[in-house]
Design a protein around this motif. Structure first.
Motif, mmCIF file in Angstrom:
data_model
loop_
_atom_site.group_PDB
_atom_site.id
_atom_site.type_symbol
_atom_site.label_atom_id
_atom_site.label_comp_id
_atom_site.label_asym_id
_atom_site.label_seq_id
_atom_site.Cartn_x
_atom_site.Cartn_y
_atom_site.Cartn_z
ATOM 1 N N ASN B 336 0.963 -0.955 -0.433
ATOM 2 C CA ASN B 336 -0.153 -0.123 0.279
ATOM 3 C C ASN B 336 0.744 1.375 0.374
ATOM 4 N N TYR B 337 0.084 2.333 -0.686
ATOM 5 C CA TYR B 337 1.033 3.361 -0.553
ATOM 6 C C TYR B 337 1.340 4.255 1.052
ATOM 7 N N HIS B 338 2.888 4.428 1.122
ATOM 8 C CA HIS B 338 3.294 5.338 1.890
ATOM 9 C C HIS B 338 4.108 5.988 1.150
ATOM 10 N N ALA B 399 1.963 9.976 -6.316
ATOM 11 C CA ALA B 399 0.366 10.591 -5.472
ATOM 12 C C ALA B 399 0.537 12.115 -6.255
ATOM 13 N N LYS B 427 -9.597 6.089 -10.135
ATOM 14 C CA LYS B 427 -9.302 6.578 -8.842
ATOM 15 C C LYS B 427 -9.918 5.398 -7.762
ATOM 16 N N PHE B 430 -6.798 3.255 -7.056
ATOM 17 C CA PHE B 430 -6.101 4.232 -6.997
ATOM 18 C C PHE B 430 -5.619 3.665 -5.334
ATOM 19 N N GLU B 431 -7.200 3.874 -4.807
ATOM 20 C CA GLU B 431 -7.932 3.524 -3.047
ATOM 21 C C GLU B 431 -7.417 2.720 -2.888
ATOM 22 N N MET B 432 -7.803 1.342 -4.722
ATOM 23 C CA MET B 432 -7.294 0.008 -3.556
ATOM 24 C C MET B 432 -5.456 0.091 -3.416
ATOM 25 N N LYS B 433 -4.746 0.291 -3.721
ATOM 26 C CA LYS B 433 -3.546 0.725 -3.167
ATOM 27 C C LYS B 433 -3.540 1.493 -2.554
ATOM 28 N N GLY B 434 -4.433 1.788 -1.923
ATOM 29 C CA GLY B 434 -3.814 2.691 -0.608
ATOM 30 C C GLY B 434 -3.041 4.433 -0.447
ATOM 31 N N LEU B 435 -4.409 4.833 -1.956
ATOM 32 C CA LEU B 435 -3.694 6.248 -2.116
ATOM 33 C C LEU B 435 -5.440 7.023 -1.880
ATOM 34 N N ASN B 436 -5.312 7.124 -0.461
ATOM 35 C CA ASN B 436 -7.138 7.249 0.130
ATOM 36 C C ASN B 436 -6.484 9.110 0.923
#
Lengths: 489, 436
Positions: B336-338, B399, B427, B430-436
């Protein structure tokens, strides 16, 4: 020659339009392009009907005659007189080789539904009105009425019977007076002996008998009123009238279709079933029908505009280019006129106007996902703002209604539905039924492990912990990821 | 007169033969052995050498030089000869030439990149250990030595003040393989990053807390009911203390076991790894907007994506006996994104690859659904990524810039048939990969 041509032109014009200005083309709005399933009868029945009206010419002729009747109804007739539409169609079919008894008319409506010339809502209305039309026409009205029985004077005192039954001195002619409208008017006036709105129709029955006894109505009218009270389609209506339906079709349906791109449905049965889904497990009410029952055309447009605004804000509207959201905050350094004075001594007039060098402005550009989240959260607020408007007094807006309104106005296509319904996951995340069951099982197992003798309780705990972790991973979604770079989640 | 006629005829015939041979010399192909991966069950995948034709070679020279690529050794300007004594070098040159040709064909014919179609010949350097200098072309070996690496350098030239003027075009450099002991290159403060320690951390707290609570409860019972204080009671208490000690001991011991879970040696002969070759060419193909000045996650991730497309495999850059002992990148990774993933030090992470591939899987699903409904596909996803690169530069982040570029390509560049559906699908990805 010119005179003949002129007469023909006038005749054509009168067929195609009138004072209200609807043309044959406008009637295309009645075609079904929203309901993905036929819920009013089964697939087998649809197949049988299509087999019965096998010839395309037969189907075409029936459709034309129906449209002609409908056009005449919407342009020239008083829309409140619902049975007039069936009457016009019945007379139209007289000029053709089609049968026009009650059963045959119902078959014709089934065909119209099966080939998507009409939708489920219109079909239900037509079949119900058709039933009442023929029932009232063929009703035996010579049988003696039952007696009043016990003393109901208190009831009679609470109701102004002559005034109430004034509309039924003569049976409404479905032109100047409409049967359903006059009957509804009568029903609204009925009160119980305790001057309350009655729950059933027993009071109406007694009042009707009294009206008959007092010669305010004829025996014929009495039997018709009893039919309406007991067996009419009017009692199963869910408050949806033909006039309201037609109003929504002309004023709201497909009124917000995007200019840049329109999704062309090839086979409606393959599309998302959102509009045809039942709102509750054993209910007959679909989402689309609920929209028609609950809202006026203006309300539907307003709900759809809410969705459009959200799409514009998140950059998904096909007709709009949306900029990035920029948050700004201004900081002004306070500067005293007289530095030697304290706050109390100086008072509020001590501060000079800020110079440019005393002002700092902080700007923050939102990243696209934050903008997406902000658009969804603002949509939620917009829903609340609509709810408190007078326009929506006593009407509870739900997110499903907003989505359905978007679909009905054509702003959202059947293809987009699957993604639009996820907008509310932000404040109303979906928990799958299997997740609910698993949560319950893990909770109970956790408590149970206390009672297992040592050292097996440790083994059980480790096993439970590992299993729960593995299961949680299966349902883990990126939406719950803690991303410190965003602050609009 | 006749002599003149005959001379003229000869000239015409010679000119024809010459032009024919010139035409023929640019369409030469020759067979060489190149490396092909075979899908295997284990981390160390199998490979084989197969005979393949290298096309578009310049036949007038018996060297690895053709219309699109010139393969040289180190800092040399001359292409490597087919008959070079260093057979390993010849094998490497053939391998690089073949896989670069595959990559070029993908970009020119499938992606239809005009930039690649018009691209002049580029120089490929094998076994080069010099660093790149933007003013001198090559750094001296005393300044920098490279191994186990590959990179793309931008075109450049020496400054006007320099006497000996030099200019160079875009190049791809493959440095030599060097076997290194992993322990020497692991960070010294690396502790507890191994899976055994991480698993124990998960169970440490619940077990320890449970035992502590049980001991406290036992102690309170002993105070309330002193008659319970017997041998069994003491044994139970000792068991609980023992459990806590064992768990604590195991957790502490496994903290220092990181080196047990890594390969003993690290090496990678980049010129022999097909996916690395595709990756580097992808940098070249996107250098019209994303100049390969430095490594950032977006540039590396997009190159990884196209390399995965050309290689058509899930695990990329994985180990191969004799050629690589590296960790594979997984295009279907669940990271997930960080914000840390934006840093240049994380340029080699597989997050961006995973993000772009996730998008591909979602769009493929939707395209299949549309196909069933006799509708045109929602989007050609490769085109979406390709068009997005026009909105990016060498300083783009994930991001904001990458996300915006993809949405812009979908909606404004018209790659998506349905703008709303396309943008909302992105979108969602992106949300599924933690870019929320």
């Amino acid at each position: 020659m010119i005179k003949h041509l002129g007469i023909m032109a006038v005749a054509l014009l009168s067929v195609s339009s009138s004072v209200f200005g609807y043309s044959m083309r406008d009637l295309d709005r009645f075609k079904n392009d929203k309901e993905v399933k036929i819920t009013v009868f089964g697939k087998g029945e649809a197949k049988r009907i299509l087999g019965k009206y096998f010839h395309e010419s037969e189907q075409t002729e029936l459709v034309e005659r129906f449209k002609k009747s409908l056009l005449r109804f919407v342009n020239n007739e008083h829309l409140v007189c619902e049975m007039k539409l069936v009457d016009i169609f019945h007379n139209e079919l007289d000029k053709s080789s089609f049968e026009n008894d009650q059963k045959s008319m119902e078959e014709h409506f089934k065909l119209l539904r099966s080939i998507h010339e009409i939708d489920d809502i219109f079909y239900e209305l037509l079949v119900g009105i058709n039933k009442d039309y023929f029932a009232l026409k063929e009703l035996k009205t010579t049988r003696r009425a039952q007696g009043l029985g016990l003393n109901h004077q208190k009831l009679f005192d609470k109701n102004d019977i002559p005034k109430m039954f004034n509309g039924f001195k003569q049976w409404p002619d479905e032109s100047d007076d409409c049967v359903y409208a006059v009957y509804n008017d009568l029903k609204k006036q009925v009160r119980t002996a305790k001057d309350e709105v009655p729950k059933g129709t027993n009071e109406l029955h007694l009042l009707t008998l009294k009206a008959l006894k007092d010669d305010l109505i004829t025996l014929d009218t009495y039997h018709r009123l009893e039919y309406l009270r007991n067996k009419s389609f009017i009692n199963k209506r869910n408050n949806l009238w033909l006039a309201d339906y037609i109003d929504i079709i002309f004023k709201a349906k497909n009124r917000m279709v995007p200019e840049t791109y329109v999704y062309q449905t090839k086979n409606i049965y393959e599309e998302h079933k959102f509009s045809s889904e039942k709102i509750k497990l054993f209910s007959k009410m679909t989402r689309r029908k609920l929209l028609y029952t609950k809202y006026t055309p203006t309300q539907i447009i307003m709900l759809s505009q809410l969705l459009k605004k959200a799409a514009e804000r998140m950059g998904a509207d096909p007709d709009t280019i949306s900029s990035t959201v920029v948050l700004t905050q201004k900081f002004t350094k306070k500067k005293k006129k007289n530095e030697n004075l304290s706050e109390q001594e100086a008072g509020i007039d001590n501060y000079v106007e800020a110079r440019p060098e005393d002002v700092r402005i902080e700007t923050l550009e939102l990243d696209p996902q934050s903008q997406y989240n902000l658009a969804r959260r603002r949509m939620r607020k917009d829903m609340l703002d609509l709810q408190v408007m007078d326009e929506f007094l006593k009407v509870q807006i739900t997110f499903d209604d907003v989505v359905m309104a978007g679909l009905e106005t054509g702003y959202v296509s059947l293809e987009d539905i699957a993604l639009i319904v996820k907008f509310d996951d932000l404040w109303n995340p979906e928990v799958l039924p299997v997740q609910k069951v698993l949560n319950f099982v893990f909770r109970v197992s956790g408590y149970a492990s206390f009672y297992i003798p040592a050292p097996w309780n440790i083994v059980a705990m480790i096993a439970l912990g590992v299993t729960e972790g593995l299961v949680d991973n299966l349902f883990k979604s990126g939406a719950t990821n803690d991303n410190p770079a965003t602050f609009i989640e | 007169m006749i002599t003149l006629q005959r001379s003229l005829n000869s000239l015409v015939v010679l000119a024809g033969l010459f032009s024919f041979s010139a035409f023929a010399s640019n369409n030469c192909s020759q067979e060489f052995e190149v490396l092909e991966r075979r899908t295997g069950l284990f981390v160390n995948e199998k490979y084989q050498f197969v005979s393949k034709a290298l096309t578009d070679l310049n036949c007038s020279k018996t060297k690895f030089e053709g219309k699109y690529f010139k393969i040289v050794h180190g800092t040399s300007a001359e292409a490597i000869s087919f008959k070079s004594e260093d057979t390993q070098l010849v094998r490497k040159a053939a391998n690089v030439y073949y896989h670069l040709t595959l990559a070029r064909e993908f970009w020119a014919n499938e992606i239809k990149s005009k930039y690649v179609q018009k691209m002049p010949q580029i120089t490929i350097r094998l076994d080069i250990s010099n660093g790149y200098s933007s003013v001198r072309h090559f750094k001296h070996e005393d300044q920098e030595v490279n191994q186990n690496n590959a990179w793309t350098i931008p075109k450049g030239q020496t400054p006007p003040s320099v006497k000996e003027q030099l200019s160079w075009g875009q190049e791809i450099w493959f440095s030599p393989k060097k076997v290194l002991k992993t322990k020497k290159i692991m960070p010294k403060d690396s502790k507890g990053q191994n899976p055994l320690h991480q698993s124990l951390l998960l169970v440490n707290e619940p077990i320890t807390e449970f035992m502590k609570n049980a001991l406290i409860y036992q102690g309170l019972s002993a105070i309330a009911y002193p008659e319970q204080f017997n041998t069994n009671f003491l044994v139970m208490a000792l068991e609980r203390i023992g459990t806590i000690a064992v768990v604590f001991g195991l957790t502490t011991a496994t903290k220092y076991m990181d080196s047990w879970f890594v390969n003993k040696y690290f090496f990678i002969d980049t010129a022999m790894i097909p996916e690395i070759i595709y990756h580097e060419f992808s940098h070249v193909a996107m250098s019209d907007t994303m100049v390969p000045k430095h490594s950032i996650p977006v540039i590396e991730g997009m190159a990884d994506y196209f390399a995965t497309r050309i290689a058509d495999r899930r695990k990329m850059y994985g180990s191969m006996k004799d050629y690589a002992s590296s960790k594979a990148k997984d295009r279907e990774n669940k990271t997930n994104y960080h914000p840390y993933l934006e840093g240049e030090w994380n340029a080699t992470s597989d997050f961006t690859l995973g993000l772009l591939w996730k998008g591909r899987m979602e769009f493929e699903k939707l395209n299949k659904e549309r196909e069933k409904k006799a509708q045109a596909p929602l989007a050609d996803y490769d085109q979406l990524i390709f068009q997005a690169h026009f909105e990016l530069n060498e300083n783009a982040n994930i991001a904001t810039d990458l996300v915006k570029a993809l949405e812009y390509a979908c909606k404004e560049r018209g790659v998506c048939a349905s703008p709303m559906k396309g943008v909302l699908t992105l979108k969602n990805v992106f949300e599924m990969k933690g870019l929320n």
